[in-house]
Structures are given as structure tokens and as C-alpha cells.
Design a protein around this motif. Structure first.
Motif, PDB file in Angstrom:
ATOM      1  N   ASP A 146       0.853  -1.244  -0.180  1.00 24.44           N
ATOM      2  CA  ASP A 146      -0.053   0.160  -0.004  1.00 24.44           C
ATOM      3  C   ASP A 146       0.908   1.288  -0.038  1.00 24.44           C
ATOM      4  OD1 ASP A 146      -1.858   1.795   0.179  1.00 24.44           O
ATOM      5  OD2 ASP A 146      -2.490   1.371   2.269  1.00 24.44           O
ATOM      6  N   LEU A 147       0.900   1.978  -1.193  1.00 22.64           N
ATOM      7  CA  LEU A 147       1.815   3.132  -1.488  1.00 22.64           C
ATOM      8  C   LEU A 147       0.932   4.442  -1.289  1.00 22.64           C
ATOM      9  CD1 LEU A 147       4.084   2.125  -4.330  1.00 22.64           C
ATOM     10  CD2 LEU A 147       4.744   2.085  -1.884  1.00 22.64           C
ATOM     11  N   GLU A 148      -0.324   4.275  -0.708  1.00 19.37           N
ATOM     12  CA  GLU A 148      -1.175   5.197  -0.479  1.00 19.37           C
ATOM     13  C   GLU A 148      -0.704   6.287   0.487  1.00 19.37           C
ATOM     14  OE1 GLU A 148      -3.661   6.711  -2.383  1.00 19.37           O
ATOM     15  OE2 GLU A 148      -3.026   5.450  -3.737  1.00 19.37           O
ATOM     16  N   PRO A 149      -0.322   5.786   1.607  1.00 14.33           N
ATOM     17  CA  PRO A 149       0.166   6.637   2.702  1.00 14.33           C
ATOM     18  C   PRO A 149       1.498   7.527   2.192  1.00 14.33           C
ATOM     19  CG  PRO A 149      -0.155   4.588   3.629  1.00 14.33           C
ATOM     20  CD  PRO A 149      -0.346   4.599   2.184  1.00 14.33           C
ATOM     21  N   ALA A 150       2.218   7.132   1.231  1.00 11.59           N
ATOM     22  CA  ALA A 150       3.272   7.930   0.722  1.00 11.59           C
ATOM     23  C   ALA A 150       2.889   9.020  -0.276  1.00 11.59           C
ATOM     24  CB  ALA A 150       4.436   6.927   0.295  1.00 11.59           C
ATOM     25  N   ALA A 151       2.132   8.372  -0.934  1.00 12.33           N
ATOM     26  CA  ALA A 151       1.544   9.177  -1.909  1.00 12.33           C
ATOM     27  C   ALA A 151       0.711  10.393  -1.254  1.00 12.33           C
ATOM     28  CB  ALA A 151       0.511   8.550  -3.134  1.00 12.33           C
ATOM     29  N   LEU A 152      -0.049  10.084  -0.414  1.00 10.37           N
ATOM     30  CA  LEU A 152      -0.798  11.074   0.370  1.00 10.37           C
ATOM     31  C   LEU A 152       0.037  12.123   1.092  1.00 10.37           C
ATOM     32  CD1 LEU A 152      -3.651  12.087   1.443  1.00 10.37           C
ATOM     33  CD2 LEU A 152      -3.538  10.474   3.339  1.00 10.37           C
ATOM     34  N   PHE A 153       1.083  11.810   1.530  1.00  9.84           N
ATOM     35  CA  PHE A 153       2.091  12.564   2.130  1.00  9.84           C
ATOM     36  C   PHE A 153       2.711  13.610   1.132  1.00  9.84           C
ATOM     37  CE2 PHE A 153       6.583  13.686   2.756  1.00  9.84           C
ATOM     38  CZ  PHE A 153       6.369  14.552   3.857  1.00  9.84           C
TER      39      PHE A 153
END
Length: 294
Positions: free
Chosen positions: A244-251
């Protein structure tokens, strides 16, 4: 209890999870793990369950099963018996029964055609447990701006539900092997055309890419020639699971970009898979996330 005391307590449990990641083939008994945490063996199982929401033995089983599933789906070697022994089972029959309960498929069936939705459902409790202690925090000083060269790539498109990406990955791996472009010689990229949080699953688009300067020969696998254009990029390195790369993308979008004064360039977010699980332990996997800038 002070915040500092709570953080020290969590750090001891994180040390256990890190130890499990590093020693999946070793002694992961309750006694061994309680020693890693420096907790009493009489209480450690309750402390672990209270913090992560599942017993120690179940967490260890799922960690080993996750590696087994990746090796069955994407590995090029290893018999079912060998993978069963690595997962802590003394005989392939016991492994097959446990695997079928978890995924609804026998290991041999899963190797031929891994089911995407059962895979996600099987590991949802495991990922949720890890997220309570292992969710990474990102900071602006972790973002590096690089001038990236243009990269010719071979592209296999995935169109549709991200839950079915496993089948596309398997086909892409098979094509790469046949074309002589293994990850050790050809950088691996994924281009994310859509935001899965706002795009209906059936309409999601992403590209699996292998860097190559060679012409892409006509093929029946749908692999075509493409280009990741050169230019300035904000780069954030993600160490550990890339499920899940979403947290990094969201940051990058929510925190870093507004404060940076930068503007995105007209090319999608993409990543480079630098080190892969299960080729390396999951905590050693490395993924670089690229936000193209003007």
C-alpha cells in the motif's frame, strides 16, 4: 503513563515484528519472541494480542504464509514441498490444508492462477495488525528532488480492479523472463494513472514497466514500447512493504507539495521497485516513489 513510556512499550513490540520479518525461518516461539521484547513469558502472549489484535502464533503463521504465497505466485523456483517446509510445516499435506482454508485454493492451484480478492481478504487482518505499530511516518527532509533521465521501457497495461493485479504481474514476469529482462538487469517501474480512492475499481489504470533500450518485438502478451519521460521529480523512498503506497503518495500530495512551492508536471505518479519481497525480507524491500515536477 507518559507518552515517552508508551512509545518505549511500542518500540519493544516493534522490535518483535522486525525480528519476525528477519527470522521467518528461525525460532519464532512464544518464549523466543518474549525474550526479544524483554517481556515476561507469562504475559507476553496477552500483551501481543492486546496491542495487535491477534495471537502471536497467528501473526507468525500469516507472515510465513504471505511469503509462501508470494513465492508460489511470482517465484521461478521452489517446489510446493520446499515452500511448505519454509512456512513451518513438517509435511505438504498440512500446508495444503492450511493454505486452502486461507485462500480457498490448493497451493498448486494458486501457483497457476492466484485469486486476487481472496489474497487481499486473507491478509487484511495481518496488514491491519502491522499498521498499528509499523505504519511509517514521512517528513519533508526525506524527499529528494532529482533530475531524472528519460527511460525507454517495455509496458504491460493493467486495466481494471487493482485486486486482480497479481495475474498481470505474473504474466509480465513470464514475458520478462522470455525476453531476457530480469529485474537484476532491467529496472522495474509502475506508473499509476489513477487514484484508486476516487476511481471505480473497474476503471483503474496502471502500467507495469521494465527498462530497456532494445526494441520491443511484436508479441501476444500485449507488451508495447513506452517512455518514462525525463525531468525533475520529487522522490520519496519507502522502506518495507509496498503493498500500500497510498500513505506515501498522500504525504507527497497533502503535506510536501503545498509547502514546497513546486508544481506537478503532466505525467502520472510512478515508482521504481528497487528491492523486492520475497527476494529480500519484507522489512528490507525498497520502493522509490516519484512525483514529476515542472
Amino acid at each position: 503513563m507518559t507518552e515517552a513510556a508508551i512509545e518505549r512499550y511500542k518500540a519493544r513490540l516493534r522490535r518483535v515484528l522486525d525480528h519476525i520479518d528477519r527470522h521467518l525461518d528461525g525460532d519464532l516461539s512464544l518464549a523466543a519472541l518474549s525474550d526479544v521484547a524483554a517481556f515476561s513469558r507469562h504475559h507476553f502472549h496477552r500483551q501481543f494480542s492486546a496491542a495487535l489484535g491477534m495471537p502471536v502464533h497467528r501473526y507468525v503463521q500469516l507472515a510465513r504464509m504471505k511469503r509462501a504465497a508470494y513465492r508460489l505466485a511470482f517465484g521461478k523456483s521452489g517446489s510446493v514441498t520446499e515452500i511448505a517446509l519454509e512456512a513451518g510445516y513438517e509435511a505438504p499435506e498440512g500446508f495444503a490444508r492450511a493454505f486452502r482454508r486461507l485462500f480457498g485454493q490448493l497451493p498448486s492451484e494458486f501457483r497457476k492462477s492466484p485469486g486476487g480478492e481472496p489474497w487481499l481478504a486473507a491478509f487484511a487482518p495481518f496488514n491491519q495488525a502491522r499498521s498499528k505499530l509499523m505504519t511509517p511516518e514521512y517528513h519533508a527532509d526525506q524527499v529528494e528532488i532529482r533530475e531524472m533521465p528519460g527511460t525507454p521501457v517495455a509496458v504491460m497495461e493493467h486495466r481494471g480492479d487493482p485486486a486482480r493485479i497479481g495475474d498481470t504481474i505474473r504474466r509480465f514476469i513470464a514475458w520478462r523472463r522470455g525476453a531476457g529482462l530480469p529485474p537484476s538487469r532491467s529496472a522495474t517501474f509502475t506508473v499509476f494513472h489513477d487514484d484508486p480512492r476516487t476511481t471505480p475499481p473497474g476503471e483503474c489504470r496502471l502500467d507495469l514497466c521494465a527498462a530497456t533500450a532494445r526494441a520491443v518485438e511484436p508479441n501476444g502478451d500485449g507488451v508495447t514500447a513506452g517512455l518514462i519521460p525525463g525531468g525533475r521529480c520529487a522522490v520519496l523512498r519507502v522502506t518495507g512493504s509496498s503493498d500500500d503506497l497510498e500513505p506515501a503518495a498522500l504525504f507527497l500530495y497533502r503535506d510536501w507539495l503545498p509547502a514546497s512551492g513546486e508544481e506537478p508536471r503532466d505525467f502520472p505518479l510512478y515508482c521504481q521497485r528497487v528491492r523486492f519481497f520475497p527476494d529480500v525480507p519484507e522489512h528490507e524491500a525498497v520502493t522509490d516513489l516519484f512525483l514529476p515536477l515542472r
